[in-house]
Design a protein around this motif. Structure first.
Motif, PDB file in Angstrom:
ATOM      1  N   THR A 143     -10.773  49.939 -26.732  1.00 22.20           N
ATOM      2  CA  THR A 143     -12.129  50.239 -26.262  1.00 22.20           C
ATOM      3  C   THR A 143     -12.841  49.023 -25.683  1.00 22.20           C
ATOM      4  N   LEU A 144     -12.831  47.906 -26.386  1.00 21.82           N
ATOM      5  CA  LEU A 144     -13.586  46.747 -25.920  1.00 21.82           C
ATOM      6  C   LEU A 144     -12.914  46.060 -24.731  1.00 21.82           C
ATOM      7  N   VAL A 145     -11.602  46.106 -24.658  1.00 16.50           N
ATOM      8  CA  VAL A 145     -10.912  45.570 -23.484  1.00 16.50           C
ATOM      9  C   VAL A 145     -11.269  46.398 -22.256  1.00 16.50           C
ATOM     10  N   VAL A 146     -11.264  47.708 -22.402  1.00 18.58           N
ATOM     11  CA  VAL A 146     -11.629  48.588 -21.285  1.00 18.58           C
ATOM     12  C   VAL A 146     -13.091  48.374 -20.900  1.00 18.58           C
ATOM     13  N   LEU A 147     -13.956  48.201 -21.885  1.00 17.57           N
ATOM     14  CA  LEU A 147     -15.367  47.930 -21.588  1.00 17.57           C
ATOM     15  C   LEU A 147     -15.519  46.635 -20.800  1.00 17.57           C
ATOM     16  N   ALA A 148     -14.821  45.599 -21.209  1.00 14.06           N
ATOM     17  CA  ALA A 148     -14.876  44.323 -20.483  1.00 14.06           C
ATOM     18  C   ALA A 148     -14.406  44.484 -19.045  1.00 14.06           C
ATOM     19  N   MET A 149     -13.314  45.228 -18.855  1.00  9.76           N
ATOM     20  CA  MET A 149     -12.815  45.458 -17.494  1.00  9.76           C
ATOM     21  C   MET A 149     -13.844  46.203 -16.654  1.00  9.76           C
ATOM     22  N   ASN A 150     -14.472  47.207 -17.246  1.00  7.77           N
ATOM     23  CA  ASN A 150     -15.470  47.977 -16.503  1.00  7.77           C
ATOM     24  C   ASN A 150     -16.668  47.123 -16.116  1.00  7.77           C
ATOM     25  N   LEU A 151     -17.119  46.283 -17.041  1.00 10.64           N
ATOM     26  CA  LEU A 151     -18.273  45.431 -16.758  1.00 10.64           C
ATOM     27  C   LEU A 151     -17.957  44.383 -15.690  1.00 10.64           C
ATOM     28  N   MET A 152     -16.722  43.916 -15.667  1.00 13.08           N
ATOM     29  CA  MET A 152     -16.318  42.942 -14.649  1.00 13.08           C
ATOM     30  C   MET A 152     -15.843  43.615 -13.367  1.00 13.08           C
ATOM     31  N   ASP A 153     -15.781  44.957 -13.401  1.00 13.02           N
ATOM     32  CA  ASP A 153     -15.402  45.745 -12.231  1.00 13.02           C
ATOM     33  C   ASP A 153     -14.029  45.348 -11.707  1.00 13.02           C
ATOM     34  N   VAL A 154     -13.054  45.325 -12.625  1.00 12.92           N
ATOM     35  CA  VAL A 154     -11.683  44.974 -12.249  1.00 12.92           C
ATOM     36  C   VAL A 154     -10.743  46.107 -12.637  1.00 12.92           C
ATOM     37  N   SER A 155      -9.637  46.189 -11.932  1.00 12.48           N
ATOM     38  CA  SER A 155      -8.616  47.196 -12.196  1.00 12.48           C
ATOM     39  C   SER A 155      -7.688  46.726 -13.303  1.00 12.48           C
ATOM     40  N   LYS A 156      -7.146  47.670 -14.063  1.00  4.48           N
ATOM     41  CA  LYS A 156      -6.195  47.312 -15.114  1.00  4.48           C
ATOM     42  C   LYS A 156      -4.967  46.601 -14.546  1.00  4.48           C
ATOM     43  N   HIS A 157      -4.677  46.825 -13.267  1.00  5.66           N
ATOM     44  CA  HIS A 157      -3.520  46.181 -12.639  1.00  5.66           C
ATOM     45  C   HIS A 157      -3.768  44.698 -12.363  1.00  5.66           C
ATOM     46  N   ASP A 158      -5.014  44.257 -12.491  1.00  4.25           N
ATOM     47  CA  ASP A 158      -5.373  42.874 -12.191  1.00  4.25           C
ATOM     48  C   ASP A 158      -5.613  42.042 -13.441  1.00  4.25           C
ATOM     49  N   VAL A 159      -5.269  42.587 -14.627  1.00  6.30           N
ATOM     50  CA  VAL A 159      -5.697  41.981 -15.889  1.00  6.30           C
ATOM     51  C   VAL A 159      -4.504  41.571 -16.758  1.00  6.30           C
ATOM     52  N   PHE A 160      -4.639  40.389 -17.368  1.00  4.24           N
ATOM     53  CA  PHE A 160      -3.781  39.977 -18.469  1.00  4.24           C
ATOM     54  C   PHE A 160      -4.614  39.916 -19.739  1.00  4.24           C
ATOM     55  N   TYR A 161      -4.069  40.433 -20.840  1.00  5.03           N
ATOM     56  CA  TYR A 161      -4.664  40.190 -22.144  1.00  5.03           C
ATOM     57  C   TYR A 161      -3.810  39.129 -22.832  1.00  5.03           C
ATOM     58  N   VAL A 162      -4.462  38.111 -23.391  1.00  7.64           N
ATOM     59  CA  VAL A 162      -3.777  36.947 -23.960  1.00  7.64           C
ATOM     60  C   VAL A 162      -4.070  36.875 -25.448  1.00  7.64           C
ATOM     61  N   GLY A 163      -3.020  36.859 -26.283  1.00  9.62           N
ATOM     62  CA  GLY A 163      -3.228  36.810 -27.725  1.00  9.62           C
ATOM     63  C   GLY A 163      -2.030  36.238 -28.455  1.00  9.62           C
ATOM     64  N   ASP A 164      -2.146  36.177 -29.782  1.00 12.33           N
ATOM     65  CA  ASP A 164      -1.116  35.488 -30.571  1.00 12.33           C
ATOM     66  C   ASP A 164      -0.433  36.376 -31.602  1.00 12.33           C
ATOM     67  N   SER A 165      -0.719  37.684 -31.613  1.00  9.97           N
ATOM     68  CA  SER A 165      -0.151  38.538 -32.661  1.00  9.97           C
ATOM     69  C   SER A 165       0.306  39.874 -32.105  1.00  9.97           C
ATOM     70  N   ASP A 166       1.007  40.633 -32.938  1.00 10.74           N
ATOM     71  CA  ASP A 166       1.431  41.965 -32.538  1.00 10.74           C
ATOM     72  C   ASP A 166       0.229  42.875 -32.282  1.00 10.74           C
TER      73      ASP A 166
END
Length: 216
Positions: A143-166
């Motif tokens: 939910t919050l990743v999608v919200l961030a994408m919507n607020l930044m007006d970017v497509s899911k195809h243009d996004v990397f999510y970066v993290g350290d766990s499963d």
């Protein structure tokens, strides 16, 4: 590729000592046995309530909510005692910002603590910082990743999510974005590969190399 959304603990910053110290302070107040630092690597990642639940003795799980409230008060005082960006991370974030990439943080850390840490260690860098509140589900819910994408007006195809766990890799999968796993974090490379990370990096500068290459 023009957007990176980051996890916070174990990805951008090494916060394990402050999380462990604060939780141990809570346990000491109850007279319970504390835990060694390394054990907290597997306690964190699913939010503060889960951290407290995992740290409490098995026969005192009924104290989770009470102990969590105490943790929040103490952590507000101690969240920047030893927490610092991982070596090389500040430069990478500054370089990405200067290059025009959209940057945001989505973490399971309580929002107030997340905002405080990010504003102090990465001032004027991230467009949005989302942490856990009672009103949104925690990762791996997207939910919050999608919200961030919507607020930044970017497509899911243009996004990397970066993290350290499963949890972070599953968040990326659920949000239908590409993932970069950080082996220096709390869980290590094996967990990230098993979870299905698209890329796993051993140093922050590799993040920019990956996204620059995809942008060509």
């Amino acid at each position: 590729m023009n957007t990176l959304i980051f996890d916070l603990d174990g990805t951008l910053v090494d916060s394990l000592e402050d999380l462990a110290h604060t939780t141990n302070l809570v346990l000491e107040e109850y007279g319970f046995k504390t835990h060694e630092l390394e054990k907290y690597r597997h306690f964190v990642g699913n939010g503060a309530t889960k951290l407290i639940e995992r740290a409490l003795p098995d026969d005192h799980k009924d104290l989770v909510n009470e102990a969590r409230a105490r943790f929040d008060k103490l952590y507000a005082l101690h969240c920047l005692d030893h927490t610092v960006p991982y070596p090389g991370m500040k430069k990478v974030i500054d370089d990405l910002k200067e290059a025009g990439y959209h940057l945001a943080v989505v973490t399971n850390k309580p929002k107030a603590h997340a905002v405080k840490i990010v504003k102090h260690l990465f001032p004027d860098t991230f467009e949005y910082v989302f942490g856990n509140t009672p009103y949104q589900p925690k990762k791996p819910d997207p939910t919050l990743v999608v919200l961030a994408m919507n607020l930044m007006d970017v497509s899911k195809h243009d996004v990397f999510y970066v993290g350290d766990s499963d949890v972070d890799i599953q968040t990326a999968i659920n949000a239908k974005v590409k993932s970069i796993g950080c082996s220096w974090g709390f869980r290590g490379k094996a967990e990230l590969l098993k979870a299905g990370a698209n890329f796993v990096v051993d140093h922050p500068h590799e993040i920019k190399e990956i996204i620059d290459d995809r942008r060509k």
